[in-house]
Motif scaffolding. Structure first.
Motif, PDB file in Angstrom:
ATOM      1  N   ILE A 139       1.019  -1.073   0.127  1.00 22.83           N
ATOM      2  CA  ILE A 139      -0.295   0.080  -0.084  1.00 22.83           C
ATOM      3  C   ILE A 139       0.765   1.218   0.129  1.00 22.83           C
ATOM      4  CG2 ILE A 139      -0.125  -0.014   2.660  1.00 22.83           C
ATOM      5  CD1 ILE A 139      -2.929   1.157   2.231  1.00 22.83           C
ATOM      6  N   TRP A 140       1.999   1.322   0.609  1.00 22.33           N
ATOM      7  CA  TRP A 140       2.936   2.176   0.632  1.00 22.33           C
ATOM      8  C   TRP A 140       3.589   2.760  -0.600  1.00 22.33           C
ATOM      9  CZ3 TRP A 140       0.441   3.782   4.365  1.00 22.33           C
ATOM     10  CH2 TRP A 140       0.740   3.088   5.702  1.00 22.33           C
ATOM     11  N   GLY A 141       3.565   1.735  -1.713  1.00 23.30           N
ATOM     12  CA  GLY A 141       3.858   2.067  -3.166  1.00 23.30           C
ATOM     13  C   GLY A 141       2.892   3.037  -3.676  1.00 23.30           C
ATOM     14  N   LEU A 142       1.679   2.858  -3.289  1.00 25.71           N
ATOM     15  CA  LEU A 142       0.606   3.623  -3.714  1.00 25.71           C
ATOM     16  C   LEU A 142       0.552   5.101  -3.157  1.00 25.71           C
ATOM     17  CD1 LEU A 142      -1.939   0.830  -4.117  1.00 25.71           C
ATOM     18  CD2 LEU A 142      -0.724   1.778  -5.924  1.00 25.71           C
ATOM     19  N   LYS A 143       0.472   5.024  -1.731  1.00 28.17           N
ATOM     20  CA  LYS A 143       0.172   6.411  -1.145  1.00 28.17           C
ATOM     21  C   LYS A 143       1.402   6.756  -0.382  1.00 28.17           C
ATOM     22  CE  LYS A 143      -2.505   6.103   2.588  1.00 28.17           C
ATOM     23  NZ  LYS A 143      -1.821   6.846   3.659  1.00 28.17           N
ATOM     24  N   ALA A 145       4.611   6.539   2.845  1.00 26.22           N
ATOM     25  CA  ALA A 145       4.439   6.559   4.278  1.00 26.22           C
ATOM     26  C   ALA A 145       5.562   7.396   5.136  1.00 26.22           C
ATOM     27  CB  ALA A 145       4.421   5.145   4.642  1.00 26.22           C
ATOM     28  N   SER A 146       4.995   8.270   5.760  1.00 24.03           N
ATOM     29  CA  SER A 146       6.346   9.129   6.561  1.00 24.03           C
ATOM     30  C   SER A 146       6.787   7.710   7.354  1.00 24.03           C
ATOM     31  CB  SER A 146       5.384   9.776   7.680  1.00 24.03           C
ATOM     32  OG  SER A 146       6.435  10.256   8.726  1.00 24.03           O
ATOM     33  N   THR A 147       8.271   7.951   7.724  1.00 22.84           N
ATOM     34  CA  THR A 147       9.313   7.011   8.379  1.00 22.84           C
ATOM     35  C   THR A 147       9.616   5.954   7.574  1.00 22.84           C
ATOM     36  OG1 THR A 147       7.796   6.121   9.834  1.00 22.84           O
ATOM     37  CG2 THR A 147       8.751   8.317  10.633  1.00 22.84           C
ATOM     38  N   GLU A 148       8.934   5.723   6.543  1.00 17.08           N
ATOM     39  CA  GLU A 148       9.155   4.456   5.546  1.00 17.08           C
ATOM     40  C   GLU A 148       9.375   5.022   3.992  1.00 17.08           C
ATOM     41  OE1 GLU A 148       7.294   0.506   6.113  1.00 17.08           O
ATOM     42  OE2 GLU A 148       5.806   1.666   7.575  1.00 17.08           O
ATOM     43  N   VAL A 149      10.149   5.971   3.624  1.00 17.89           N
ATOM     44  CA  VAL A 149      10.322   6.621   2.520  1.00 17.89           C
ATOM     45  C   VAL A 149      10.814   5.674   1.771  1.00 17.89           C
ATOM     46  CG1 VAL A 149      11.293   8.476   1.308  1.00 17.89           C
ATOM     47  CG2 VAL A 149       9.989   9.058   3.471  1.00 17.89           C
ATOM     48  N   LEU A 150      11.988   5.074   2.239  1.00 18.27           N
ATOM     49  CA  LEU A 150      12.760   4.036   1.270  1.00 18.27           C
ATOM     50  C   LEU A 150      11.821   2.846   0.812  1.00 18.27           C
ATOM     51  CD1 LEU A 150      15.415   3.066  -0.046  1.00 18.27           C
ATOM     52  CD2 LEU A 150      15.917   2.044   2.391  1.00 18.27           C
ATOM     53  N   TYR A 151      11.178   2.319   1.568  1.00 20.82           N
ATOM     54  CA  TYR A 151      10.241   1.198   1.560  1.00 20.82           C
ATOM     55  C   TYR A 151       9.070   1.732   0.377  1.00 20.82           C
ATOM     56  CZ  TYR A 151       7.590  -2.896   2.421  1.00 20.82           C
ATOM     57  OH  TYR A 151       6.646  -4.139   2.314  1.00 20.82           O
ATOM     58  N   MET A 153       9.482   4.211  -1.614  1.00 23.76           N
ATOM     59  CA  MET A 153      10.255   4.372  -3.122  1.00 23.76           C
ATOM     60  C   MET A 153      10.321   3.323  -3.688  1.00 23.76           C
ATOM     61  SD  MET A 153      13.877   6.033  -3.693  1.00 23.76           S
ATOM     62  CE  MET A 153      14.891   4.688  -3.444  1.00 23.76           C
ATOM     63  N   VAL A 154      10.823   2.017  -3.225  1.00 22.41           N
ATOM     64  CA  VAL A 154      11.261   0.721  -3.982  1.00 22.41           C
ATOM     65  C   VAL A 154       9.775   0.087  -4.364  1.00 22.41           C
ATOM     66  CG1 VAL A 154      13.465   0.508  -3.048  1.00 22.41           C
ATOM     67  CG2 VAL A 154      11.395  -0.680  -1.987  1.00 22.41           C
ATOM     68  N   LYS A 155       8.713   0.484  -3.371  1.00 24.20           N
ATOM     69  CA  LYS A 155       7.514  -0.180  -3.828  1.00 24.20           C
ATOM     70  C   LYS A 155       6.720   0.385  -4.915  1.00 24.20           C
ATOM     71  CE  LYS A 155       7.613  -3.758  -1.019  1.00 24.20           C
ATOM     72  NZ  LYS A 155       7.658  -5.404  -1.573  1.00 24.20           N
ATOM     73  N   GLY A 156       7.030   1.807  -4.858  1.00 23.75           N
ATOM     74  CA  GLY A 156       6.493   2.577  -6.130  1.00 23.75           C
ATOM     75  C   GLY A 156       7.140   2.122  -7.257  1.00 23.75           C
ATOM     76  N   GLY A 157       8.325   1.830  -7.301  1.00 19.21           N
ATOM     77  CA  GLY A 157       9.273   1.554  -8.439  1.00 19.21           C
ATOM     78  C   GLY A 157       8.749   0.190  -8.893  1.00 19.21           C
ATOM     79  N   GLY A 182      -2.312  -4.013   2.454  1.00 20.09           N
ATOM     80  CA  GLY A 182      -2.078  -3.012   3.668  1.00 20.09           C
ATOM     81  C   GLY A 182      -1.539  -3.510   4.683  1.00 20.09           C
ATOM     82  N   ALA A 183      -1.979  -3.509   5.879  1.00 22.73           N
ATOM     83  CA  ALA A 183      -1.312  -4.088   7.128  1.00 22.73           C
ATOM     84  C   ALA A 183      -2.005  -5.433   7.173  1.00 22.73           C
ATOM     85  CB  ALA A 183      -1.689  -3.452   8.266  1.00 22.73           C
ATOM     86  N   VAL A 184      -0.771  -6.483   7.255  1.00 23.98           N
ATOM     87  CA  VAL A 184      -1.156  -7.895   7.249  1.00 23.98           C
ATOM     88  C   VAL A 184      -0.198  -8.329   8.511  1.00 23.98           C
ATOM     89  CG1 VAL A 184      -0.788 -10.093   6.101  1.00 23.98           C
ATOM     90  CG2 VAL A 184      -0.724  -7.763   4.578  1.00 23.98           C
ATOM     91  N   ASP A 185      -0.933  -9.436   9.201  1.00 24.66           N
ATOM     92  CA  ASP A 185      -0.520  -9.972  10.143  1.00 24.66           C
ATOM     93  C   ASP A 185       0.740 -10.881   9.942  1.00 24.66           C
ATOM     94  OD1 ASP A 185      -0.172 -10.662  12.749  1.00 24.66           O
ATOM     95  OD2 ASP A 185      -2.080 -12.048  12.745  1.00 24.66           O
ATOM     96  N   THR A 186       1.934 -10.295   9.812  1.00 26.94           N
ATOM     97  CA  THR A 186       3.062 -10.997   9.464  1.00 26.94           C
ATOM     98  C   THR A 186       3.964 -10.444  10.684  1.00 26.94           C
ATOM     99  OG1 THR A 186       4.107  -9.488   8.090  1.00 26.94           O
ATOM    100  CG2 THR A 186       2.297 -11.079   7.160  1.00 26.94           C
ATOM    101  N   SER A 187       5.395 -11.039  10.312  1.00 27.92           N
ATOM    102  CA  SER A 187       6.563 -10.652  11.356  1.00 27.92           C
ATOM    103  C   SER A 187       7.063  -9.167  11.194  1.00 27.92           C
ATOM    104  CB  SER A 187       7.643 -11.384  11.065  1.00 27.92           C
ATOM    105  OG  SER A 187       8.105 -11.705   9.849  1.00 27.92           O
ATOM    106  N   MET A 188       6.595  -8.864  10.036  1.00 25.27           N
ATOM    107  CA  MET A 188       7.103  -7.007   9.644  1.00 25.27           C
ATOM    108  C   MET A 188       6.162  -6.386  10.939  1.00 25.27           C
ATOM    109  SD  MET A 188       7.100  -6.195   6.023  1.00 25.27           S
ATOM    110  CE  MET A 188       8.466  -6.856   4.817  1.00 25.27           C
TER     111      MET A 188
END
Length: 243
Positions: A139-143, A145-151, A153-157, A182-188
């Motif tokens: 979802i962050w590749g679409l919208k 996320a603050s403090t996840e700029v790098l993540y 960026m690559v997901k948008g790529g 979006g938010a998934v119940d995983t180790s992340m």
């Protein structure tokens, strides 16, 4: 013809759930992992017991380093009919504090490695005029996320990569899509405190996190013949968090 599909990141929650869903659908699988050898071997053993007529092969490679894609390709002795790229890790940090080494690893893992792998793996698909590719984006590749700029960026790529590649290989009968959970119940989610997770749940209209098998069901559909006219799409599964 039996499908043979590569799943990268098969030791993760989404990767393993996807492996079970595709094995149930009759596919043989290459199960890639980096560090979680025992988890993948246990998964492969379980699948082999449940589906003895199919094959489940474990492959190790560090796709966050430059040599990783070639190390993985060297272990594959048969052409695949599909690829699911589910490898990834998140980085939570202020933009200006993100380490250079982390940036290099993230770009390699999320952009360079899938690009390199698919350059090789797509050739037999083009010859066969059939194939399915799904990247697990975010979802962050679409919208963003603050403090996840790098993540973000690559997901948008990844999303742009999917749209462009889909157009190029559509005449060869190959579909290329991404799922953007979006938010998934995983180790992340362990990167967040229980309080933060509850806050996220409150922000999601459905009031809960997604389960890995829900994402796997979507991937399974996109890899199936029923989705043969769906390509170049970023399908977000997020409980109406972002529409």
């Amino acid at each position: 013809m039996q499908k043979l599909i590569l799943i990268t990141g098969a030791s993760g929650a989404i990767g393993s759930a996807t492996a079970e869903a595709l094995a149930e659908a009759g596919a043989s699988l290459y199960l890639h992992y980096n560090n979680s050898k025992k988890a993948v071997e246990k998964l492969a053993q379980k699948l082999q017991e449940n589906y003895p007529s199919q094959t489940f092969t474990c492959l190790q490679a560090d796709l966050s380093c430059e040599k990783g894609p070639d190390q993985l390709l060297m272990q594959m002795d048969k052409p695949v009919t599909g690829v699911i790229y589910a490898s990834g890790f998140s980085e939570i940090n202020l933009f200006q504090d993100t380490p250079l080494e982390t940036t290099k690893k993230m770009i390699q893992l999320q952009l360079t490695s899938p690009f390199r792998l698919l350059q090789d793996l797509i050739k037999p698909m083009i010859q066969a005029r059939a194939g399915n590719i799904v990247l697990v984006s975010s979802i962050w590749g679409l919208k963003g996320a603050s403090t996840e700029v790098l993540y973000s960026m690559v997901k948008g790529g990844q999303n742009a990569f999917v749209k462009a590649l889909a157009q190029e290989v559509a005449p060869s009968g190959i579909t290329v899509n991404a799922v953007a959970p979006g938010a998934v119940d995983t180790s992340m989610m362990q990167l967040f405190s229980p309080e933060d997770i509850e806050y996220v749940k409150e922000e999601i209209p459905m009031g809960r996190l997604a389960q890995p098998d829900e994402v796997a069901s979507l991937i399974k559909y996109l890899m199936s013949d029923k989705a043969s006219y769906i390509s170049g799409q970023i399908v977000s599964i997020n409980g109406a968090w972002y529409c």
